[in-house]
Design an enzyme around this catalytic site. Structure first.
Site, mmCIF file in Angstrom:
data_model
loop_
_atom_site.group_PDB
_atom_site.id
_atom_site.type_symbol
_atom_site.label_atom_id
_atom_site.label_comp_id
_atom_site.label_asym_id
_atom_site.label_seq_id
_atom_site.Cartn_x
_atom_site.Cartn_y
_atom_site.Cartn_z
ATOM 1 C CB THR A 28 -0.938 -0.019 1.144
ATOM 2 O OG1 THR A 28 -1.670 -1.165 1.460
ATOM 3 C CG2 THR A 28 -1.916 1.221 1.117
ATOM 4 C CE LYS A 140 0.734 -3.965 4.495
ATOM 5 N NZ LYS A 140 0.913 -2.758 4.220
ATOM 6 C CD GLU A 173 2.802 -6.534 13.122
ATOM 7 O OE1 GLU A 173 3.548 -6.185 12.173
ATOM 8 O OE2 GLU A 173 1.825 -7.355 12.837
#
Length: 265
Positions: A28, A140, A173
């Site tokens: 992204t 990802k 995270e």
């Protein structure tokens, strides 16, 4: 705007392995004044994801052109690229999956990030933990059910973001961001060789810090390590950096490292 294999359309075959198994990877990117920020790094991330998942490498030149086309003329926007293994047969076997699917889409920029940067964010410790899996750690991939559950719980709290641990209890995270903290001149970020996403802004910040006088370490750390920090911030390719003002009531006021980094991000 949405392109699938270069054609303006908004549907996938039910037999595409993204639908069947979440079999693919994505990135992204942020558009600034019509330009894809960190474009080549996003393309590298897609290559790495495809290599790790044994997906045939797509034509990077075509992907680059499609990303630029979708971002063209936008002062600020999001461009998302998904690579799936493509259409497959029933079952897990990848036999015959020789043509990956490219999905390139554009969305509005989330303007709440501007507010977050001004006031800082609050984090809440999530009860949902990330499973440790070195085969998938860092990339990802499309299997984001853990993040869906983390976000679902987060929305039941007043916090802006979640502080997420792995199954062994190490800080890893946030729901949709990476994490750094500073104690004096020492800077820390979680090791991501067992769980989590190695984000592009995280990589960019690591490069910046390694060229500076700050001392950076990638470590396994318990939650208690954050209580001793002078400063914490989170990051992703869209934010790009946001200071943390408190975690479950523990306040942080310093923005020394944040102010050093933000002009370069």
């Amino acid at each position: 705007m949405l392109l699938i294999n270069g054609i303006a359309q908004d549907y996938l075959p039910a037999t595409d392995r993204a639908v069947q198994f979440g079999d693919g990877c994505f990135t992204t990117a942020c558009v600034r004044d019509g330009q894809i920020h960190l474009l080549e790094h996003h393309l590298t991330r897609l290559l790495e994801g495809c290599e790790r998942l044994a997906i045939p490498i797509p034509d990077i030149g075509v992907l680059r052109d499609e990303m630029r086309l979708v971002g063209q003329g936008q002062s600020r926007a999001i461009v998302k690229v998904i690579i799936t293994r493509g259409v497959g047969k029933r079952g897990y076997s990848i036999e015959g999956c020789d043509t990956p699917t490219r999905i390139v889409s554009r969305a509005l920029y989330p303007t709440f990030y501007d507010e977050w940067r001004e006031r800082g964010v609050s984090l809440a410790l999530s009860p949902i933990r990330l499973g440790r899996n070195p085969c998938l750690a860092g990339i990802k991939h499309l299997n984001r059910l853990e993040q869906v559950l983390i976000r679902t719980h987060l929305e039941q709290t007043p916090a802006d973001e979640a502080l997420v641990l792995d199954s062994e209890g190490w800080v890893t995270e946030c729901c949709a961001a990476n994490l750094f903290w500073r104690t004096g001149k020492a800077v820390f970020t979680p090791r991501l060789d067992q769980a989590g996403v190695d984000g592009l802004m995280r990589r960019h910040i690591i490069r910046l810090l390694n060229q500076s006088s700050w001392r950076l370490s990638e470590i396994y750390a318990p939650v208690s390590a954050l209580e001793e920090a002078d400063e914490i911030f989170i990051c992703n390719a869209l934010m790009p950096l946001v200071p943390v003002r408190e975690i479950d009531g523990h306040a942080y006021a310093s923005r020394e490292l944040y102010n050093y980094l933000i002009p370069h991000c």
